[in-house]
Design a protein around this motif. Structure first.
Motif, PDB file in Angstrom:
ATOM      1  N   LEU A 302      22.882 105.465  42.634  1.00  0.00           N
ATOM      2  CA  LEU A 302      21.736 105.960  41.873  1.00  0.00           C
ATOM      3  C   LEU A 302      20.410 105.536  42.503  1.00  0.00           C
ATOM      4  N   HIS A 303      20.490 104.901  43.681  1.00  0.00           N
ATOM      5  CA  HIS A 303      19.305 104.424  44.405  1.00  0.00           C
ATOM      6  C   HIS A 303      18.548 103.367  43.600  1.00  0.00           C
ATOM      7  N   CYS A 304      19.308 102.563  42.860  1.00  0.00           N
ATOM      8  CA  CYS A 304      18.755 101.414  42.123  1.00  0.00           C
ATOM      9  C   CYS A 304      19.505 100.176  42.609  1.00  0.00           C
ATOM     10  N   ASN A 305      19.182  99.731  43.804  1.00  0.00           N
ATOM     11  CA  ASN A 305      19.951  98.651  44.426  1.00  0.00           C
ATOM     12  C   ASN A 305      19.694  97.307  43.754  1.00  0.00           C
ATOM     13  N   VAL A 306      20.763  96.521  43.621  1.00  0.00           N
ATOM     14  CA  VAL A 306      20.691  95.169  43.066  1.00  0.00           C
ATOM     15  C   VAL A 306      20.755  94.190  44.231  1.00  0.00           C
ATOM     16  N   HIS A 307      19.696  93.452  44.462  1.00  0.00           N
ATOM     17  CA  HIS A 307      19.615  92.581  45.633  1.00  0.00           C
ATOM     18  C   HIS A 307      20.060  91.145  45.325  1.00  0.00           C
ATOM     19  N   LYS A 308      20.009  90.746  44.076  1.00  0.00           N
ATOM     20  CA  LYS A 308      20.380  89.378  43.719  1.00  0.00           C
ATOM     21  C   LYS A 308      21.869  89.277  43.418  1.00  0.00           C
ATOM     22  N   ALA A 309      22.404  88.072  43.568  1.00  0.00           N
ATOM     23  CA  ALA A 309      23.816  87.837  43.311  1.00  0.00           C
ATOM     24  C   ALA A 309      24.112  87.967  41.813  1.00  0.00           C
ATOM     25  N   THR A 310      25.309  88.437  41.509  1.00  0.00           N
ATOM     26  CA  THR A 310      25.764  88.496  40.118  1.00  0.00           C
ATOM     27  C   THR A 310      26.026  87.071  39.624  1.00  0.00           C
ATOM     28  N   VAL A 311      25.613  86.782  38.403  1.00  0.00           N
ATOM     29  CA  VAL A 311      25.861  85.474  37.795  1.00  0.00           C
ATOM     30  C   VAL A 311      26.900  85.654  36.701  1.00  0.00           C
ATOM     31  N   ALA A 312      28.008  84.912  36.789  1.00  0.00           N
ATOM     32  CA  ALA A 312      29.070  84.971  35.783  1.00  0.00           C
ATOM     33  C   ALA A 312      29.119  83.646  35.040  1.00  0.00           C
ATOM     34  N   TYR A 313      29.002  83.716  33.726  1.00  0.00           N
ATOM     35  CA  TYR A 313      29.051  82.519  32.892  1.00  0.00           C
ATOM     36  C   TYR A 313      30.439  82.386  32.269  1.00  0.00           C
ATOM     37  N   CYS A 314      31.042  81.215  32.444  1.00  0.00           N
ATOM     38  CA  CYS A 314      32.382  80.932  31.934  1.00  0.00           C
ATOM     39  C   CYS A 314      32.355  79.561  31.269  1.00  0.00           C
ATOM     40  N   ASP A 315      33.049  79.405  30.140  1.00  0.00           N
ATOM     41  CA  ASP A 315      33.017  78.119  29.440  1.00  0.00           C
ATOM     42  C   ASP A 315      34.168  77.193  29.838  1.00  0.00           C
ATOM     43  N   ASN A 316      34.934  77.564  30.872  1.00  0.00           N
ATOM     44  CA  ASN A 316      36.044  76.734  31.347  1.00  0.00           C
ATOM     45  C   ASN A 316      35.643  76.078  32.665  1.00  0.00           C
ATOM     46  N   ILE A 317      35.501  74.764  32.650  1.00  0.00           N
ATOM     47  CA  ILE A 317      34.990  74.047  33.819  1.00  0.00           C
ATOM     48  C   ILE A 317      35.948  74.137  34.997  1.00  0.00           C
ATOM     49  N   SER A 318      37.267  74.220  34.732  1.00  0.00           N
ATOM     50  CA  SER A 318      38.237  74.322  35.826  1.00  0.00           C
ATOM     51  C   SER A 318      38.050  75.624  36.599  1.00  0.00           C
ATOM     52  N   SER A 319      37.764  76.717  35.891  1.00  0.00           N
ATOM     53  CA  SER A 319      37.536  77.999  36.558  1.00  0.00           C
ATOM     54  C   SER A 319      36.280  77.945  37.423  1.00  0.00           C
ATOM     55  N   VAL A 320      35.265  77.247  36.943  1.00  0.00           N
ATOM     56  CA  VAL A 320      34.030  77.106  37.722  1.00  0.00           C
ATOM     57  C   VAL A 320      34.306  76.333  39.009  1.00  0.00           C
ATOM     58  N   TYR A 321      35.087  75.247  38.915  1.00  0.00           N
ATOM     59  CA  TYR A 321      35.401  74.451  40.101  1.00  0.00           C
ATOM     60  C   TYR A 321      36.255  75.245  41.086  1.00  0.00           C
ATOM     61  N   MET A 322      37.223  76.022  40.586  1.00  0.00           N
ATOM     62  CA  MET A 322      38.074  76.809  41.477  1.00  0.00           C
ATOM     63  C   MET A 322      37.282  77.865  42.224  1.00  0.00           C
ATOM     64  N   ALA A 323      36.249  78.408  41.599  1.00  0.00           N
ATOM     65  CA  ALA A 323      35.429  79.416  42.272  1.00  0.00           C
ATOM     66  C   ALA A 323      34.621  78.800  43.411  1.00  0.00           C
ATOM     67  N   ARG A 324      34.317  77.523  43.295  1.00  0.00           N
ATOM     68  CA  ARG A 324      33.512  76.857  44.329  1.00  0.00           C
ATOM     69  C   ARG A 324      34.357  76.194  45.406  1.00  0.00           C
ATOM     70  N   ASN A 325      35.595  75.826  45.074  1.00  0.00           N
ATOM     71  CA  ASN A 325      36.429  75.047  45.978  1.00  0.00           C
ATOM     72  C   ASN A 325      37.317  75.963  46.818  1.00  0.00           C
ATOM     73  N   PRO A 326      37.165  75.986  48.148  1.00  0.00           N
ATOM     74  CA  PRO A 326      37.977  76.869  48.988  1.00  0.00           C
ATOM     75  C   PRO A 326      39.413  76.404  49.172  1.00  0.00           C
ATOM     76  N   VAL A 327      39.736  75.187  48.766  1.00  0.00           N
ATOM     77  CA  VAL A 327      41.080  74.640  48.936  1.00  0.00           C
ATOM     78  C   VAL A 327      41.961  75.118  47.788  1.00  0.00           C
TER      79      VAL A 327
END
Length: 395
Positions: A302-327
């Protein structure tokens, strides 16, 4: 239960705060034809693409036209079209071209489309289904029922075996399906009602009637789409770990905002049983990111480009850590595909997964019965409000 706003509504709101001329939108009704539907659609696609439209890859019923600095979007649904253009002259030029090939009727500026009432104001759009809600109450024989403050109570979820089987299952199925269409403009927890359509019982009927009682007191509510100056995508995602009392499957739910306007939401039971709450929550994050990726691609078309990263809010701290940890730890191997999908988005800078307190997790409204004060607060945060106020500046 899943809903997403149409492309013209998204583009109109996205462009409202920019230098692009204010969009003009019309509804066109195509006169009946004896041609087979598939052949007619192919004929339509051939004509509009010859004119200069491009068929969207994200939605095959959406067509985009960009001559120079002007813009036009055409959305086709059976024999109805929504045509939005950046100027009146471009709009009339497109209509004239369509009329050379198809017999059609100009229904004027968008005010009703597929049962949805559209109000345009200086701050954006209001989408409501007041007439449909009243008709729904009449079909259910509950026009004079006592209103309920929320669509669901705070009691635990019902099993498929709770209560006695009802005699008229067709009535239950008809009303459950009709309630789903109402969620296009007012998100609420109707998933539990839809899970029991195969064998509804009296306890499930009580849940359905509770939603109808809530609708009775809120027929004028609708979704507010605000004008936007910048484009950002924000998602709230959650999962009800082992919440189904029959299968112990989890239910993923998410809501997605384009800046501060709700544009997509979903509540869906996961296909497999999760062995941990972190696994269920991470699958929920992956599902939400899949929808965000589609939305980002649609906005790009639609020629309405989104330049910023998507922010996802989750209330589970383990899921947040898994998204950041490549191991990959041993306990995450059973969700390895979801790990790779989300990790790739994070590594490319297209996604950030952040923690949010459970008290601010708006996605809870789609599957949980909430206290009245919290439910009303979440409704306001989800851009649901009264639509009866006077509007200005449009249809």
């Amino acid at each position: 239960m899943a809903s997403t706003l149409t492309a013209p509504a998204l583009s109109a709101a996205a462009n409202a705060g920019r230098t692009v001329p204010a969009p003009v939108a019309l509804i066109l009704n195509v006169q009946p034809s004896n041609t087979a539907p598939r052949a007619w659609f192919e004929r339509f696609v051939k004509h509009v693409t010859t004119f200069g439209f491009q068929q969207s890859r994200s939605d095959s019923s959406l067509f985009i036209f960009k001559p120079g600095h002007s813009m036009a979007y055409l959305l086709l649904y059976v024999d109805d079209k929504v045509l939005s253009a950046s100027s009146t002259s471009l709009l009339q030029h497109i209509i004239a071209s369509l009329r050379t090939e198809f017999a059609m009727k100009d229904m004027g500026p968008v005010s009703h489309f597929l049962g949805i009432h559209v109000q345009r104001s200086a701050t954006g759009f209001k989408l409501s289904q007041t007439a449909y809600a009243v008709e729904l109450l009449e079909r259910a024989g509950m026009v004079n029922c006592k209103p309920a403050p929320t669509p669901a109570d705070t009691n635990p979820k019902l099993s498929s075996e709770d209560g006695a089987l009802i005699k008229d299952a067709s009535w239950y199925r008809s009303m459950a399906g009709a309630l789903q269409y109402l969620t296009l403009t007012r998100p609420y927890a109707d998933q539990q009602v839809c899970l029991h359509v195969h064998a509804p019982r009296d306890s499930h009927t009580a849940l359905l009637k509770r939603i109808l009682r809530y609708i009775k007191g809120t027929t004028s509510l609708g979704l507010h789409i605000h004008r936007m100056d910048t484009l950002t995508i924000t998602a709230y995602t959650d999962a009800d770990w082992a919440g189904c009392p029959d299968t112990h499957r989890s239910t993923s739910r998410f809501c997605i905002y384009l800046e501060d306007s709700l544009v997509s939401w979903s509540s869906k039971r996961q296909t497999t049983v999760s062995r941990s709450s972190a696994g269920a929550e991470y699958r929920g994050v992956a599902n939400a990111m899949s929808e965000c990726s589609w939305l980002r691609h649609l906005l790009g078309e639609l020629h309405c480009n989104v330049h910023k990263a998507t922010v996802a809010y989750c209330d589970n701290i383990s899921s947040v850590y898994m998204a950041r940890n490549p191991v990959h730890h041993r306990r995450t191997k059973h969700i390895e595909l979801d790990i790779h999908f989300v990790r790739e988005k994070v590594a490319l800078g297209k996604l950030r997964v952040l923690q949010i307190p459970s008290a601010r997790q708006f996605a809870d409204i789609f599957t949980k019965g909430l206290p009245m004060s919290l439910f009303e607060e979440f409704c306001s945060s989800l851009c649901v409000g009264e639509t009866t106020a006077a509007t200005a500046g449009g249809c």
